[in-house]
Design a protein around this motif. Structure first.
Motif, PDB file in Angstrom:
ATOM      1  N   PRO A  59      91.870   7.826 -35.567  1.00  0.00           N
ATOM      2  CA  PRO A  59      90.821   6.908 -36.027  1.00  0.00           C
ATOM      3  C   PRO A  59      90.028   6.372 -34.833  1.00  0.00           C
ATOM      4  CG  PRO A  59      92.853   6.500 -37.218  1.00  0.00           C
ATOM      5  CD  PRO A  59      93.191   7.489 -36.154  1.00  0.00           C
ATOM      6  N   THR A  60      88.713   6.520 -34.884  1.00  0.00           N
ATOM      7  CA  THR A  60      87.870   6.319 -33.705  1.00  0.00           C
ATOM      8  C   THR A  60      86.596   5.556 -34.050  1.00  0.00           C
ATOM      9  OG1 THR A  60      88.695   8.362 -32.687  1.00  0.00           O
ATOM     10  CG2 THR A  60      86.584   7.541 -31.889  1.00  0.00           C
ATOM     11  N   ALA A  61      86.141   4.724 -33.116  1.00  0.00           N
ATOM     12  CA  ALA A  61      84.839   4.064 -33.208  1.00  0.00           C
ATOM     13  C   ALA A  61      83.955   4.603 -32.094  1.00  0.00           C
ATOM     14  CB  ALA A  61      84.990   2.546 -33.075  1.00  0.00           C
ATOM     15  N   ASP A  67      69.525  -0.276 -29.365  1.00  0.00           N
ATOM     16  CA  ASP A  67      69.185   1.002 -30.014  1.00  0.00           C
ATOM     17  C   ASP A  67      70.404   1.741 -30.565  1.00  0.00           C
ATOM     18  OD1 ASP A  67      66.513   0.619 -29.449  1.00  0.00           O
ATOM     19  OD2 ASP A  67      66.575   1.748 -27.563  1.00  0.00           O
ATOM     20  N   MET A  68      71.594   1.377 -30.112  1.00  0.00           N
ATOM     21  CA  MET A  68      72.800   2.104 -30.524  1.00  0.00           C
ATOM     22  C   MET A  68      73.361   1.562 -31.832  1.00  0.00           C
ATOM     23  SD  MET A  68      74.960   2.807 -27.033  1.00  0.00           S
ATOM     24  CE  MET A  68      75.210   4.547 -26.712  1.00  0.00           C
ATOM     25  N   GLU A  69      74.167   2.384 -32.469  1.00  0.00           N
ATOM     26  CA  GLU A  69      74.889   1.968 -33.671  1.00  0.00           C
ATOM     27  C   GLU A  69      76.336   2.419 -33.575  1.00  0.00           C
ATOM     28  OE1 GLU A  69      74.075   4.097 -37.318  1.00  0.00           O
ATOM     29  OE2 GLU A  69      72.932   5.609 -36.220  1.00  0.00           O
ATOM     30  N   ILE A  70      77.220   1.689 -34.229  1.00  0.00           N
ATOM     31  CA  ILE A  70      78.645   2.019 -34.239  1.00  0.00           C
ATOM     32  C   ILE A  70      78.963   2.855 -35.476  1.00  0.00           C
ATOM     33  CG2 ILE A  70      80.979   1.096 -34.495  1.00  0.00           C
ATOM     34  CD1 ILE A  70      80.130   0.601 -31.775  1.00  0.00           C
ATOM     35  N   ILE A  71      79.676   3.955 -35.267  1.00  0.00           N
ATOM     36  CA  ILE A  71      80.136   4.805 -36.355  1.00  0.00           C
ATOM     37  C   ILE A  71      81.659   4.855 -36.310  1.00  0.00           C
ATOM     38  CG2 ILE A  71      80.146   7.153 -37.307  1.00  0.00           C
ATOM     39  CD1 ILE A  71      77.376   7.553 -36.130  1.00  0.00           C
ATOM     40  N   HIS A  72      82.296   4.599 -37.445  1.00  0.00           N
ATOM     41  CA  HIS A  72      83.752   4.650 -37.541  1.00  0.00           C
ATOM     42  C   HIS A  72      84.163   5.971 -38.194  1.00  0.00           C
ATOM     43  CE1 HIS A  72      84.428   0.457 -36.313  1.00  0.00           C
ATOM     44  NE2 HIS A  72      83.301   0.192 -36.965  1.00  0.00           N
ATOM     45  N   LEU A  73      85.098   6.649 -37.560  1.00  0.00           N
ATOM     46  CA  LEU A  73      85.542   7.964 -38.025  1.00  0.00           C
ATOM     47  C   LEU A  73      87.031   7.957 -38.315  1.00  0.00           C
ATOM     48  CD1 LEU A  73      83.685  10.126 -35.339  1.00  0.00           C
ATOM     49  CD2 LEU A  73      82.945   9.739 -37.693  1.00  0.00           C
ATOM     50  N   LYS A  74      87.415   8.643 -39.373  1.00  0.00           N
ATOM     51  CA  LYS A  74      88.820   8.854 -39.661  1.00  0.00           C
ATOM     52  C   LYS A  74      89.333  10.021 -38.815  1.00  0.00           C
ATOM     53  CE  LYS A  74      88.150   7.461 -44.490  1.00  0.00           C
ATOM     54  NZ  LYS A  74      88.198   7.903 -45.907  1.00  0.00           N
ATOM     55  N   ARG A  75      90.657  10.153 -38.767  1.00  0.00           N
ATOM     56  CA  ARG A  75      91.241  11.283 -38.042  1.00  0.00           C
ATOM     57  C   ARG A  75      90.747  12.599 -38.632  1.00  0.00           C
ATOM     58  NH1 ARG A  75      95.578  14.738 -38.508  1.00  0.00           N
ATOM     59  NH2 ARG A  75      96.529  15.396 -36.519  1.00  0.00           N
ATOM     60  N   ARG A  76      90.296  13.502 -37.750  1.00  0.00           N
ATOM     61  CA  ARG A  76      89.776  14.836 -38.086  1.00  0.00           C
ATOM     62  C   ARG A  76      88.392  14.777 -38.749  1.00  0.00           C
ATOM     63  NH1 ARG A  76      91.444  19.005 -35.491  1.00  0.00           N
ATOM     64  NH2 ARG A  76      90.839  20.345 -37.228  1.00  0.00           N
ATOM     65  N   GLU A  77      87.773  13.611 -38.752  1.00  0.00           N
ATOM     66  CA  GLU A  77      86.425  13.514 -39.318  1.00  0.00           C
ATOM     67  C   GLU A  77      85.399  13.932 -38.269  1.00  0.00           C
ATOM     68  OE1 GLU A  77      83.482  10.341 -41.646  1.00  0.00           O
ATOM     69  OE2 GLU A  77      85.473   9.720 -40.959  1.00  0.00           O
ATOM     70  N   VAL A  78      84.412  14.718 -38.701  1.00  0.00           N
ATOM     71  CA  VAL A  78      83.376  15.221 -37.806  1.00  0.00           C
ATOM     72  C   VAL A  78      82.269  14.187 -37.665  1.00  0.00           C
ATOM     73  CG1 VAL A  78      81.683  17.059 -37.446  1.00  0.00           C
ATOM     74  CG2 VAL A  78      83.930  17.604 -38.406  1.00  0.00           C
ATOM     75  N   LEU A  79      81.754  14.048 -36.434  1.00  0.00           N
ATOM     76  CA  LEU A  79      80.710  13.060 -36.182  1.00  0.00           C
ATOM     77  C   LEU A  79      79.445  13.359 -36.976  1.00  0.00           C
ATOM     78  CD1 LEU A  79      79.626  10.626 -34.660  1.00  0.00           C
ATOM     79  CD2 LEU A  79      79.130  12.115 -32.715  1.00  0.00           C
ATOM     80  N   GLN A  80      79.039  14.622 -37.008  1.00  0.00           N
ATOM     81  CA  GLN A  80      77.866  15.028 -37.762  1.00  0.00           C
ATOM     82  C   GLN A  80      78.327  15.757 -39.025  1.00  0.00           C
ATOM     83  OE1 GLN A  80      75.437  13.231 -36.521  1.00  0.00           O
ATOM     84  NE2 GLN A  80      73.973  14.837 -36.088  1.00  0.00           N
ATOM     85  N   PRO A  81      78.061  15.220 -40.213  1.00  0.00           N
ATOM     86  CA  PRO A  81      78.510  15.867 -41.457  1.00  0.00           C
ATOM     87  C   PRO A  81      78.008  17.295 -41.570  1.00  0.00           C
ATOM     88  CG  PRO A  81      77.686  13.651 -41.889  1.00  0.00           C
ATOM     89  CD  PRO A  81      77.342  13.963 -40.464  1.00  0.00           C
ATOM     90  N   GLY A  82      78.818  18.137 -42.205  1.00  0.00           N
ATOM     91  CA  GLY A  82      78.433  19.527 -42.399  1.00  0.00           C
ATOM     92  C   GLY A  82      78.634  20.398 -41.185  1.00  0.00           C
ATOM     93  N   GLY A  83      79.333  19.872 -40.171  1.00  0.00           N
ATOM     94  CA  GLY A  83      79.592  20.676 -38.977  1.00  0.00           C
ATOM     95  C   GLY A  83      78.391  20.840 -38.073  1.00  0.00           C
ATOM     96  N   ARG A  84      77.364  19.983 -38.245  1.00  0.00           N
ATOM     97  CA  ARG A  84      76.172  20.091 -37.400  1.00  0.00           C
ATOM     98  C   ARG A  84      76.493  19.656 -35.975  1.00  0.00           C
ATOM     99  NH1 ARG A  84      74.022  17.191 -41.598  1.00  0.00           N
ATOM    100  NH2 ARG A  84      73.487  15.452 -40.218  1.00  0.00           N
TER     101      ARG A  84
END
Length: 225
Positions: free
Chosen positions: A101-103, A28-45
């Motif tokens: 940078p984070t997964a 059920d899970m998915e992997i999301i890759h984020l850059k430094r200072r990138e927010v997990l939920q776009p728009g600050g949600r």
């Protein structure tokens, strides 16, 4: 793409979980890759699911009334986040961002709630949250120490435990944790080193005179003993 069960087993939350629950979560899970200072939920949600840091580091951030950005919680690789929002009756909803940078492996709200509805995962979640509460209470005891130099000494003694070698986070991070400035942290460590209480050892510090540190950590209470 499903998340590997081996990845989940590397997280403290799933290390002792039943095989069938780990298998279901991995599907059920998915992997999301984020850059430094990138927010997990776009728009600050606010994030309302379960997250596992596979690689990197995540922080929950919030704005103070005077407009400053503060970090409420830091989560490193192998640790999970999101349980507070999922399980608390009146949760503090958090915005999560990557400090490097984070997964992140993410399980969305409804499926995360269903996961914790099982007794084994509910108990594991409760233990994890109890550990977080214990850590927060430890920080509160340290933050209550004055002056700032004594607060830093109290943190060193508490964080090192019985060890004589202490890995220190970045001074900016330690400063917000201890409710002070990076300059105050720098001055205190320099003074402790000059006085022979600490010694630099690459990225860590060696504790040379624990008794002296513990005495300094008493702060304004020294005269009451």
């Amino acid at each position: 793409m499903p998340v590997s069960e081996l990845v989940l087993r590397g997280c403290s939350l799933f290390a002792g979980a039943p095989d069938d629950l780990v298998k279901q979560a991995s599907e059920d899970m998915e992997i999301i890759h984020l850059k430094r200072r990138e927010v997990l939920q776009p728009g600050g949600r606010r994030f309302k699911g379960l997250g596992l840091v596979v690689q990197g580091r995540m922080q929950s951030i919030e704005q103070t009334l005077d407009g400053r950005e503060v970090a409420l919680q830091t989560v490193d690789a192998g640790e999970s986040f999101g349980q507070v929002v999922l399980l608390a009756s009146l949760p503090i909803e958090m915005v999560w961002l990557a400090t490097v940078p984070t997964a992140v492996a993410v399980l969305h709200h409804d499926k995360a709630l269903a996961l914790f509805a099982s007794a084994p995962m509910g108990l594991l979640a409760a233990r994890g949250l109890a550990d977080q509460v214990s850590e927060f209470l430890g920080w509160q005891k340290v933050i209550a120490v004055t002056p700032i130099s004594s607060r830093v000494c109290a943190w060193i003694c508490w964080s090192a435990g019985a060890k004589d070698r202490l890995e220190v986070p970045k001074q900016a991070e330690l400063a917000w944790r201890l409710n002070t400035t990076r300059e105050s942290i720098t001055r205190t460590f320099q003074r402790l080193q000059a006085d022979g209480l600490l010694q630099r050892d690459e990225s860590a510090w060696l504790i040379l005179k624990r008794d002296a540190l513990e005495l300094l950590a008493m702060g304004e209470n020294k005269g009451n003993e």
